[in-house]
Design a protein around this motif. Sequence first.
Motif, PDB file in Angstrom:
ATOM      1  N   ILE A 298       0.845  -1.201   0.000  1.00 12.82           N
ATOM      2  CA  ILE A 298       0.000   0.000   0.000  1.00 12.82           C
ATOM      3  C   ILE A 298       0.879   1.249   0.000  1.00 12.82           C
ATOM      4  O   ILE A 298       0.644   2.205  -0.749  1.00 12.82           O
ATOM      5  CB  ILE A 298      -0.953   0.005   1.211  1.00 12.82           C
ATOM      6  N   GLN A 299       1.905   1.228   0.863  1.00 10.81           N
ATOM      7  CA  GLN A 299       2.832   2.362   0.905  1.00 10.81           C
ATOM      8  C   GLN A 299       3.459   2.613  -0.462  1.00 10.81           C
ATOM      9  O   GLN A 299       3.569   3.759  -0.909  1.00 10.81           O
ATOM     10  CB  GLN A 299       3.940   2.102   1.925  1.00 10.81           C
ATOM     11  N   ILE A 303       3.322   6.311  -2.356  1.00  5.83           N
ATOM     12  CA  ILE A 303       4.463   7.230  -2.468  1.00  5.83           C
ATOM     13  C   ILE A 303       5.100   7.188  -3.860  1.00  5.83           C
ATOM     14  O   ILE A 303       6.201   7.696  -4.068  1.00  5.83           O
ATOM     15  CB  ILE A 303       5.526   6.944  -1.388  1.00  5.83           C
ATOM     16  N   ASN A 304       4.384   6.602  -4.788  1.00  7.36           N
ATOM     17  CA  ASN A 304       4.829   6.588  -6.188  1.00  7.36           C
ATOM     18  C   ASN A 304       4.128   7.731  -6.922  1.00  7.36           C
ATOM     19  O   ASN A 304       2.928   7.673  -7.196  1.00  7.36           O
ATOM     20  CB  ASN A 304       4.498   5.249  -6.836  1.00  7.36           C
ATOM     21  N   TYR A 328      -2.691  14.454  -5.823  1.00  2.00           N
ATOM     22  CA  TYR A 328      -3.180  13.380  -4.966  1.00  2.00           C
ATOM     23  C   TYR A 328      -3.561  12.136  -5.754  1.00  2.00           C
ATOM     24  O   TYR A 328      -3.788  12.176  -6.962  1.00  2.00           O
ATOM     25  CB  TYR A 328      -4.355  13.851  -4.103  1.00  2.00           C
ATOM     26  N   THR A 329      -3.615  11.014  -5.006  1.00  2.00           N
ATOM     27  CA  THR A 329      -4.069   9.741  -5.541  1.00  2.00           C
ATOM     28  C   THR A 329      -4.988   9.089  -4.521  1.00  2.00           C
ATOM     29  O   THR A 329      -4.964   9.450  -3.331  1.00  2.00           O
ATOM     30  CB  THR A 329      -2.877   8.814  -5.856  1.00  2.00           C
ATOM     31  N   ARG A 400      12.042   9.094   1.855  1.00  2.00           N
ATOM     32  CA  ARG A 400      11.034   8.537   0.954  1.00  2.00           C
ATOM     33  C   ARG A 400       9.655   9.170   1.170  1.00  2.00           C
ATOM     34  O   ARG A 400       8.836   9.202   0.250  1.00  2.00           O
ATOM     35  CB  ARG A 400      10.916   7.024   1.150  1.00  2.00           C
ATOM     36  N   TYR A 401       9.406   9.680   2.394  1.00  2.00           N
ATOM     37  CA  TYR A 401       8.073  10.195   2.726  1.00  2.00           C
ATOM     38  C   TYR A 401       7.986  11.721   2.661  1.00  2.00           C
ATOM     39  O   TYR A 401       6.941  12.285   2.982  1.00  2.00           O
ATOM     40  CB  TYR A 401       7.680   9.729   4.130  1.00  2.00           C
ATOM     41  N   ASP A 402       9.057  12.373   2.245  1.00  2.00           N
ATOM     42  CA  ASP A 402       9.047  13.837   2.182  1.00  2.00           C
ATOM     43  C   ASP A 402       7.916  14.334   1.276  1.00  2.00           C
ATOM     44  O   ASP A 402       7.804  13.933   0.109  1.00  2.00           O
ATOM     45  CB  ASP A 402      10.377  14.370   1.646  1.00  2.00           C
ATOM     46  N   GLY A 403       7.087  15.207   1.810  1.00  2.00           N
ATOM     47  CA  GLY A 403       6.024  15.835   1.024  1.00  2.00           C
ATOM     48  C   GLY A 403       4.718  15.077   0.962  1.00  2.00           C
ATOM     49  O   GLY A 403       3.732  15.589   0.419  1.00  2.00           O
TER      50      GLY A 403
END
Length: 540
Positions: A298-299, A303-304, A328-329, A400-403
């Motif tokens: 899911i992650q 984050i893609n 957004y997605t 990886r999670y920036d933003g």
Amino acid sequence: MPSIIIDKKPSGDYIRIVESYRDQHGKPRTKTLYSLGRVDSFSPESLKRMGQRLYELGVGSLKDLLGEQVSEEGRYNYGFLLVYRKILHYYGLDRIFQRITKKKKLTFSLTEVVLLLLIERLNDPCSKRGSFFHQEEYLGLAQVSLQHLYRSLDYLADHSELIQQTIFQTGRDLFNQKLDVVFYDVTTFYFESEIEQEGALRQKGFSKDGKIGSTQVVFAMLIDRYKQPIGYKLYSGDLWEGYTYTEMVESLKKEYQIENIVLVADRGMLNTDNLQATLDKGYEFIMGERLKVLPKPIQARLINLDNYHHQWMSSSIGSEREPIKVRYTVLEYNERKIIATYSEKRAEKDRQEREEKLRKAELLLKNPTQLKKKAHHYYLKNTEGEKYVVDTEKIKRSERYDGFLAIAYHAKGLSHEQVLDHYHHLYQIEHSFRTFKGYLETRPMFHWTNKRIQGHICLCYIAYSMLNHLQLRLTKQGTPLTEQTIRTHLSKMQVSLVKQADQYFYLRSKTSEISQQLLQAVAEKNLPDLLSKEQIIKYL
């Protein structure tokens, strides 16, 4: 030269402004410039004002008009009383306090005592003892004793639920707003004390003010999209915020009979029990999702950025916040939908915060004894013994999670854009907490018994409700004002007690345009320029 004459007629005395001149034969004559009507159609105050104004137009001063024996005996504020007493009456809280006074056979007016505490909290917050000594700074308030200030907190605590429900119902009636979205959050109020007592509200816990070691209480509140309060609950300081949610949801149904709403909360409230409690009551929810604890597949999708095909621009109530633009997605997971957003601005903020932690990590490495409980906060790990090094793998995972920000929701009638807009306005409750802590100075607290603590919180809640009510009225009439502007201009609304010979009267200060807007917002008339001590009672 023009002059004023009084014509005495059988039907009464009449005022005329006339001008003297000589006719072509040199005889003195008068002509009427303006007829003002009968003398008894004017109040003494209006005649005084006309006389004073005419004298001032002739470049005269009030001191010259009244004589040299003029002195100022005192100066008092009337603005806070005039405006906030009107709002207290609108809510009907004065009537509640009157009933309590009568039922409990109190020897003092609970309305007058609470009004003093509210005005002080909204003007210049201080201790209850300080309020006692400041009461002489206000005109129109009855004198109260210090012990009654403290005792009033007990009655506020005993009737806090009634007060909350009254404020909620009255607020709905005034602005005729549909209650479809409710915002929920939790904060903490600390004490200047580290002493805990078993069974007391005042306990040590995770402080949202960074007051490690201080005792505190947990404060949970519900508001609508206009920051109008719906209700609050108070919990012991050691309770985890996630455990407060179900009781508040229960109160929405039981105490307020609220149906068909969407509850909006941050990710601290996201757990299976809370989500189920929301659905069981027939409500829907929008909550912050813990992106980093979701399953890896899911992650990976969230984050893609290749999956981000939609854009959204935020809207703001008023001008307090600049609109933001995000991509957004959306996907479904565990019977709820998850919207993940990405913002370059948020990514830059995340990078800056991480760099700041790494700079502090370098300082902490020079003093390893401070690192035992802090290392994981600053991307450090213990390799052997007391040797710490920078955890590069953790830094890479963080990058990886920036933003990115994830939101979980279960709301059938809302579009993705509406969900994002509602969650964006969760900042309104953060602003409300800021008002409690900064403007109203709810903390630090110096009360020790549960009842006095509850009474103090109830007092601050009423003050917040009155302030927000005033701001909504100002916005409705097209003259929005900040909290500090309101405080500044109400403070300037003063009267001077002036003595001339053996007579006393009140002289009002000049009224600013903003002060007039404040009075207009609550449909209140200003004081006349000049008043006798006897006449002031009629206005205050």
